[in-house]
Write a protein that holds these residues in place. Structure first.
Motif, PDB file in Angstrom:
ATOM      1  N   LEU A 109       5.622  12.808 -11.760  1.00  0.00           N
ATOM      2  CA  LEU A 109       4.616  12.697 -10.581  1.00  0.00           C
ATOM      3  C   LEU A 109       5.030  11.321  -9.511  1.00  0.00           C
ATOM      4  O   LEU A 109       4.848  11.454  -8.529  1.00  0.00           O
ATOM      5  CB  LEU A 109       3.651  12.268 -11.209  1.00  0.00           C
ATOM      6  CG  LEU A 109       2.605  13.611 -12.138  1.00  0.00           C
ATOM      7  CD1 LEU A 109       1.324  13.004 -12.788  1.00  0.00           C
ATOM      8  CD2 LEU A 109       2.445  14.565 -10.743  1.00  0.00           C
ATOM      9  N   GLU A 110       5.547  10.373 -10.121  1.00  0.00           N
ATOM     10  CA  GLU A 110       5.987   9.294  -9.562  1.00  0.00           C
ATOM     11  C   GLU A 110       7.431   9.405  -8.782  1.00  0.00           C
ATOM     12  O   GLU A 110       8.082   8.438  -8.137  1.00  0.00           O
ATOM     13  CB  GLU A 110       6.137   8.003 -10.013  1.00  0.00           C
ATOM     14  CG  GLU A 110       4.583   7.705 -10.610  1.00  0.00           C
ATOM     15  CD  GLU A 110       4.654   6.606 -11.620  1.00  0.00           C
ATOM     16  OE1 GLU A 110       5.465   6.172 -12.130  1.00  0.00           O
ATOM     17  OE2 GLU A 110       3.143   6.443 -12.116  1.00  0.00           O
ATOM     18  N   GLY A 111       7.968  10.583  -8.874  1.00  0.00           N
ATOM     19  CA  GLY A 111       9.449  10.719  -8.392  1.00  0.00           C
ATOM     20  C   GLY A 111      10.594  10.014  -8.894  1.00  0.00           C
ATOM     21  O   GLY A 111      11.517   9.543  -8.186  1.00  0.00           O
ATOM     22  N   LYS A 112      10.593   9.922 -10.197  1.00  0.00           N
ATOM     23  CA  LYS A 112      11.616   9.008 -10.870  1.00  0.00           C
ATOM     24  C   LYS A 112      12.529   9.964 -11.388  1.00  0.00           C
ATOM     25  O   LYS A 112      13.712   9.149 -12.237  1.00  0.00           O
ATOM     26  CB  LYS A 112      11.183   8.156 -11.874  1.00  0.00           C
ATOM     27  CG  LYS A 112      10.176   6.952 -10.927  1.00  0.00           C
ATOM     28  CD  LYS A 112       9.498   6.068 -12.067  1.00  0.00           C
ATOM     29  CE  LYS A 112       8.752   5.039 -11.531  1.00  0.00           C
ATOM     30  NZ  LYS A 112       8.081   3.780 -12.558  1.00  0.00           N
ATOM     31  N   VAL A 113      12.427  11.246 -11.458  1.00  0.00           N
ATOM     32  CA  VAL A 113      13.113  12.076 -12.450  1.00  0.00           C
ATOM     33  C   VAL A 113      14.196  12.759 -11.375  1.00  0.00           C
ATOM     34  O   VAL A 113      13.887  13.382 -10.369  1.00  0.00           O
ATOM     35  CB  VAL A 113      12.310  13.154 -13.391  1.00  0.00           C
ATOM     36  CG1 VAL A 113      13.386  14.092 -13.864  1.00  0.00           C
ATOM     37  CG2 VAL A 113      11.446  12.267 -13.961  1.00  0.00           C
ATOM     38  N   ASP A 151      10.496  11.281  -0.235  1.00  0.00           N
ATOM     39  CA  ASP A 151       9.830  10.252   0.707  1.00  0.00           C
ATOM     40  C   ASP A 151       9.559   8.867  -0.003  1.00  0.00           C
ATOM     41  O   ASP A 151       9.708   8.966  -1.102  1.00  0.00           O
ATOM     42  CB  ASP A 151       8.332  10.739   1.029  1.00  0.00           C
ATOM     43  CG  ASP A 151       7.622  10.089   1.974  1.00  0.00           C
ATOM     44  OD1 ASP A 151       7.837  10.410   3.156  1.00  0.00           O
ATOM     45  OD2 ASP A 151       6.710   9.214   1.553  1.00  0.00           O
ATOM     46  N   SER A 152       9.539   8.083   0.796  1.00  0.00           N
ATOM     47  CA  SER A 152       9.516   6.517   0.222  1.00  0.00           C
ATOM     48  C   SER A 152       8.145   5.699   0.402  1.00  0.00           C
ATOM     49  O   SER A 152       7.960   4.735  -0.251  1.00  0.00           O
ATOM     50  CB  SER A 152      10.536   5.669   1.023  1.00  0.00           C
ATOM     51  OG  SER A 152      10.138   5.468   2.310  1.00  0.00           O
ATOM     52  N   THR A 153       7.244   6.666   1.192  1.00  0.00           N
ATOM     53  CA  THR A 153       5.828   6.008   1.161  1.00  0.00           C
ATOM     54  C   THR A 153       4.955   6.603   0.126  1.00  0.00           C
ATOM     55  O   THR A 153       3.968   6.025   0.009  1.00  0.00           O
ATOM     56  CB  THR A 153       5.506   6.403   2.630  1.00  0.00           C
ATOM     57  OG1 THR A 153       5.288   7.851   2.696  1.00  0.00           O
ATOM     58  CG2 THR A 153       6.308   5.627   3.451  1.00  0.00           C
ATOM     59  N   LEU A 154       5.175   7.736  -0.358  1.00  0.00           N
ATOM     60  CA  LEU A 154       4.331   8.327  -1.220  1.00  0.00           C
ATOM     61  C   LEU A 154       4.339   7.757  -2.583  1.00  0.00           C
ATOM     62  O   LEU A 154       5.445   7.256  -3.287  1.00  0.00           O
ATOM     63  CB  LEU A 154       4.512  10.030  -1.420  1.00  0.00           C
ATOM     64  CG  LEU A 154       4.185  10.640  -0.350  1.00  0.00           C
ATOM     65  CD1 LEU A 154       4.994  12.218  -0.491  1.00  0.00           C
ATOM     66  CD2 LEU A 154       2.667  10.876  -0.011  1.00  0.00           C
ATOM     67  N   LYS A 168      11.051   9.957  -5.019  1.00  0.00           N
ATOM     68  CA  LYS A 168      10.842   8.732  -4.363  1.00  0.00           C
ATOM     69  C   LYS A 168      11.737   7.976  -4.033  1.00  0.00           C
ATOM     70  O   LYS A 168      12.520   7.435  -4.769  1.00  0.00           O
ATOM     71  CB  LYS A 168       9.595   7.961  -5.075  1.00  0.00           C
ATOM     72  CG  LYS A 168       9.072   6.650  -4.250  1.00  0.00           C
ATOM     73  CD  LYS A 168       7.743   5.999  -5.140  1.00  0.00           C
ATOM     74  CE  LYS A 168       7.530   4.754  -4.383  1.00  0.00           C
ATOM     75  NZ  LYS A 168       6.809   5.000  -3.125  1.00  0.00           N
ATOM     76  N   GLY A 169      11.821   7.547  -2.793  1.00  0.00           N
ATOM     77  CA  GLY A 169      13.218   6.693  -2.507  1.00  0.00           C
ATOM     78  C   GLY A 169      13.612   6.820  -0.812  1.00  0.00           C
ATOM     79  O   GLY A 169      12.940   7.835  -0.002  1.00  0.00           O
ATOM     80  N   ASN A 170      14.517   6.176  -0.133  1.00  0.00           N
ATOM     81  CA  ASN A 170      14.937   6.110   0.882  1.00  0.00           C
ATOM     82  C   ASN A 170      16.067   7.049   1.112  1.00  0.00           C
ATOM     83  O   ASN A 170      16.982   6.931   0.645  1.00  0.00           O
ATOM     84  CB  ASN A 170      15.383   4.622   1.336  1.00  0.00           C
ATOM     85  CG  ASN A 170      15.506   4.500   3.042  1.00  0.00           C
ATOM     86  OD1 ASN A 170      16.136   5.517   3.391  1.00  0.00           O
ATOM     87  ND2 ASN A 170      15.509   3.385   3.320  1.00  0.00           N
TER      88      ASN A 170
END
Length: 336
Positions: A109-113, A151-154, A168-170
């Motif tokens: 969910l947090e975009g770390k995978v 996306d880096s803001t979500l 999640k990231g730039n």
């Protein structure tokens, strides 16, 4: 000395195993050990070693079938130790398993995978246009599409229930793009960052485009550019297609001022095109030298609407009926 080093190396590797794996190994060792011990302490009640191991597993799992029960003081003392010692490890194992599952779900969910698929669509940036684009793409496709959102803001995946993988990231950084497996992607769509002014947003889009093309020069890339002065830079950076959002908006506003209500008409027309495909077709040999009027009538019989011609980079919509089709033309059509 070598033997000590070897034993130390084994212990070191075991300590660095995942927690769940270590606990599971300890549980198996405990059950096998206590299974052997109870067999030798009470061979009458536990005729085979397997019976002892079975009893140890049932005891540590707190099932208590009662098919095998120690009767001596020594056997029951061993059972008490097993209950106090082994059951704690089993409980810890299931708690760790549940915690690991929750942590993995949160990481998704947090975009770390990282994403491991291929031929997927990477969408960079998040706004309402992207939300609507993804909704329409999914509604038009007959099979589920693999979509990766960067996306880096979500804080978390806004579309986790719609087969969208979030990173999640730039997107300007290689590591973020590699996490999205950009080297195996089929399409990359770069959306302008609405939180920045137009010039800064376009500069970020061009920088992201350079990063994408540096990692995968062959991927088809569509970039949204807000200012006309940055279109050439996006093309230099390798954009296969540039979407000038502000230009489209100005056309709609101009037509609405000249003909009231035109914006709703255009929106309805574009909405109805979702089930069809607005596309270019290559000119076939028997079409060369044919007039636009004649070819249009021929294609209508095949339920294909010819609306224009692309010739040497310029698109002519509804050209003169006497226009002759050339070999290097592309036909702009609406086809079911």
């Amino acid at each position: 000395m070598d033997r000590i080093k070897e034993q130390t190396s084994l212990i070191f590797r075991f300590v660095h195993w995942p927690l769940i794996a270590r606990i599971l190994v300890i549980i198996f060792v405990i059950n096998i050990t206590f299974g052997f011990l109870i067999h030798f302490i009470e061979p009458a009640e536990f005729p085979t070693i397997f019976d002892g191991i079975w009893w140890a597993i049932v005891t540590t799992a707190t099932l208590g079938y009662g098919d095998y029960v120690p009767v001596t003081v020594t056997g029951r003392s061993l059972a008490i130790i097993l209950i106090l010692f082994g059951t704690g490890f089993v409980t810890t194992y299931f708690v760790s398993l549940a915690a690991s599952a929750i942590a993995t779900q949160n990481d998704y969910l947090e975009g770390k995978v990282d994403y491991r698929g291929s031929e997927h669509i990477i969408v960079i940036g998040w706004n309402e246009r992207v939300r609507e684009t993804l909704r329409q793409i999914n509604s038009m496709s007959n099979k589920p599409l693999s979509i990766v959102l960067i996306d880096s803001t979500l804080e978390k995946n806004p579309l986790h229930d719609q087969n969208v993988h979030f990173i999640k990231g730039n997107p300007c950084y290689d590591q973020t793009l590699l996490s999205a497996n950009v080297k195996s992607a089929g399409f990359v769509v770069i959306s302008a960052d609405q939180s920045k002014d137009e010039v800064q947003a376009d500069m970020n889009s061009v920088l992201t485009l350079l990063a994408v093309k540096g990692l995968n020069p062959d991927v088809y890339t569509i970039a949204e550019i807000l200012t006309s002065s940055q279109v050439i830079n996006a093309q230099r950076a390798g954009a296969d297609e540039v979407i000038q959002t502000n230009m489209f908006t100005s056309y709609v506003m101009t037509n609405s001022m000249m003909s009231n209500g035109m914006s709703n008409t255009l929106l309805t027309m574009l909405d109805q095109l979702k089930g069809s495909k607005l596309k270019y077709l290559e000119v076939e040999k028997d079409m060369i030298g044919t007039t636009f009027e004649k070819l249009s009538n021929q294609m209508l019989q095949k339920k294909i609407l010819l609306i224009g011609i692309k010739r040497r980079g310029d698109t002519m919509v509804n050209p003169p009926l006497y226009t002759l089709i050339q070999a290097d033309d592309c036909l702009l059509v609406i086809k079911d």
